[in-house]
Scaffold this active site. Structure first.
Site, PDB file in Angstrom:
ATOM      1  N   PHE A  49       0.900  -1.125  -0.096  1.00 39.42           N
ATOM      2  CA  PHE A  49      -0.022  -0.149  -0.052  1.00 39.42           C
ATOM      3  C   PHE A  49       0.960   1.184  -0.069  1.00 39.42           C
ATOM      4  CE2 PHE A  49      -2.532   3.427   1.712  1.00 39.42           C
ATOM      5  CZ  PHE A  49      -3.646   3.334   1.118  1.00 39.42           C
ATOM      6  N   ASP A  54       9.169   2.715   1.950  1.00 41.07           N
ATOM      7  CA  ASP A  54       7.953   3.408   2.231  1.00 41.07           C
ATOM      8  C   ASP A  54       7.933   3.144   3.607  1.00 41.07           C
ATOM      9  OD1 ASP A  54       5.594   4.360   2.941  1.00 41.07           O
ATOM     10  OD2 ASP A  54       4.532   3.417   1.262  1.00 41.07           O
ATOM     11  N   LYS A  85       2.808   9.384   8.358  1.00 46.41           N
ATOM     12  CA  LYS A  85       1.770   8.993   9.499  1.00 46.41           C
ATOM     13  C   LYS A  85       2.523   9.629  10.872  1.00 46.41           C
ATOM     14  CE  LYS A  85      -1.329   5.490   7.746  1.00 46.41           C
ATOM     15  NZ  LYS A  85      -0.642   5.035   6.444  1.00 46.41           N
TER      16      LYS A  85
HETATM   17  C1  LIG Z   1      -0.941   5.351   5.205  1.00 45.97           C
HETATM   18  C2  LIG Z   1       0.094   4.865   4.256  1.00 45.97           C
HETATM   19  C3  LIG Z   1       0.358   5.797   2.899  1.00 45.97           C
HETATM   20  C4  LIG Z   1      -0.404   6.850   2.513  1.00 45.97           C
HETATM   21  O1  LIG Z   1      -0.397   7.813   3.308  1.00 45.97           O
HETATM   22  P1  LIG Z   1      -1.605   9.137   3.440  1.00 45.97           P
HETATM   23  O2  LIG Z   1      -0.965  10.087   4.353  1.00 45.97           O
HETATM   24  O3  LIG Z   1      -2.965   8.474   3.591  1.00 45.97           O
HETATM   25  O4  LIG Z   1      -1.396   9.634   1.911  1.00 45.97           O
HETATM   26  C5  LIG Z   1       1.469   5.301   2.045  1.00 45.97           C
HETATM   27  N1  LIG Z   1       2.185   4.262   2.477  1.00 45.97           N
HETATM   28  C6  LIG Z   1       1.907   3.683   3.691  1.00 45.97           C
HETATM   29  C7  LIG Z   1       3.058   2.526   3.756  1.00 45.97           C
HETATM   30  C8  LIG Z   1       0.958   3.792   4.440  1.00 45.97           C
HETATM   31  O5  LIG Z   1       0.709   3.127   5.653  1.00 45.97           O
END
Ligand SMILES: *Cc1c(COP(=O)(O)O)cnc(C)c1O
Length: 421
Positions: free
Chosen positions: A152, A243, A272
């Protein structure tokens, strides 16, 4: 004109007290399936709804409220910042941004930082950087980025195209070209894809991967797999980008997820937990991946004084209160308690997995209960949880959670599980 006023009047009366409850008609677009609950205040690991019912918050804004709710130091620092300077353009020097970048560089393998406002935006920046690297350093015309299935990376179009979950793509095709998928933690799948793409020469600019897959079901990376892809990327001058939007900034008991794997990326993204509940994202790069030049990328709000002050306060408070140690200790306790629940309910629960204060309780494949059954039952026990896919209940409480609160969480969770079977 009178007709318009009438129409508005009748609309507002018909709609009642709009926004009082997510079940009432609302002017907010229906992009979320919301719980029948409106939260109005919080303190530490606790939040209260409109009826003044108190909940233990193991969601924490989905891993964002690192210092919990209404933290005293964050309140003080941000009030001062509001009184001093809230926003100026990146056309000028921004002291708080310099300080935050310096802190991040001093505490990670990175050498420089680009600031934005969210995880998806940080990944968009990483994707542009990867493509530039592909063109510039590997001489590729149409560079490809490899990402994992069940990953994700966010909801904007490039981040969505990078996300290896077809359910999120549905209805929004065509996806952006230039992404190819391998199976997470599966070296054979990775090597096969890489070799197939590069059979006639360079095609791959970067690998974008989560050290632990969060939304995909709390799946920790395998250190041997990550070491192998690190070696392959280094051999071919392919950028390895992590990520770390969900795992970065102390969530796992280390500052960065890559420390759990013993492998350094060339670049990584954060969001986050970075701002402790405020909107700030970042792309961090090592010097060799520092390819952007003036005009290549930008953000109006990214790196503004307020957001950077929030993140800098989160960082220095995690240090001052030794919260990494707290995450390790409370994470161990949470994990032990969850393992105990798995032993108590072997028909319903399969296993526990995760790092630090990012733990997933996995429901048995054949079990009649789902993760959302447990999440809903927990709401009745005044415990907030969030699912990660159909079979995983995720726990991401504030990093300040204490031993007594972990015990309470486990008690409420046990009651919730009992009530669903
Ligand atoms: C939540 C998340 C995103 C997206 O972040 P947003 O601030 O909602 O755009 C991207 N990568 C990972 C691994 C996430 O957990």
């Amino acid at each position: 004109m009178a007709e318009l006023v009438d129409a508005l009047d009748s609309k507002s009366s018909a709609f009642g007290h709009v926004g009082s409850s997510p079940t009432a008609p609302t002017a907010v677009m229906a992009t979320y399936n919301r719980f029948p609950l409106t939260l109005v205040r919080g303190k530490g690991c606790w939040v209260w709804d409109e009826q003044d019912r108190q909940y233990l918050d193991a969601v924490a804004g989905i891993a964002t409220c690192s210092l919990g709710h209404s933290d005293k130091v964050l309140q003080r620092e941000l009030s001062q910042q509001l009184n001093k300077l809230q926003h100026v353009s990146n056309l000028y020097g921004i002291r708080e941004q310099e300080d935050l970048a310096r802190w991040l560089v001093n505490h990670s393998c990175a050498d420089s930082v680009f600031f934005c406002n969210s995880g998806a935006e940080a990944n968009e920046a990483a994707i542009k950087l990867a493509r530039k690297h592909g063109h510039l350093r590997r001489g590729i015309d149409r560079p490809v980025i490899l990402t994992a299935s069940s990953s994700f990376h966010g909801r904007t179009l490039a981040a969505l195209s990078a996300t290896g979950q077809p359910k999120y793509h549905q209805g929004f095709q065509p996806m952006l070209e230039g992404f190819e998928f391998f199976s997470y933690n599966d070296l054979e799948s990775f090597e096969q894809l890489l070799n197939q793409l590069e059979a006639q020469g360079p095609r791959v600019a970067a690998v974008l991967i989560e050290p632990l897959q969060g939304e995909g079901g709390v799946i920790p990376g395998d250190p041997a797999f990550f070491q192998a892809i690190r070696d392959l990327c280094s051999e071919r001058q392919i950028l390895l980008i992590f990520d770390e939007v969900q795992v970065g900034m102390g969530r796992t008991g280390h500052w960065w997820g890559y420390q759990q794997l013993g492998v350094e990326p060339d670049a990584f993204t954060l969001a986050k937990g970075l701002g402790g509940g405020h909107a700030v994202g970042a792309l961090l790069v090592k010097q060799k991946a520092d390819l952007f030049e003036p005009g290549d990328h930008a953000s109006t709000f990214g790196g503004n004084p307020f957001a950077c002050k929030a993140a800098l306060t989160v960082a220095t408070e995690i240090e001052r209160r030794e919260l990494l140690l707290n995450v390790q200790q409370q994470g161990d306790q949470l994990r032990a308690g969850l393992s105990n629940l798995v032993q108590c309910f072997p028909k319903q629960l399969k296993e526990v997995r995760g790092w630090g204060l990012l733990q997933g309780l996995v429901v048995q494949e054949q079990s009649s209960i789902t993760a959302s059954n447990i999440v809903l039952a927990a709401l009745d026990q005044q415990l907030l949880l969030v699912a990660a896919g159909p079979k995983v209940v995720r726990m991401v409480p504030p990093l300040v959670i204490q031993a007594g609160e972990i015990r309470q969480l486990l008690k409420q969770l046990e009651a919730a599980i009992k009530s669903c079977i």
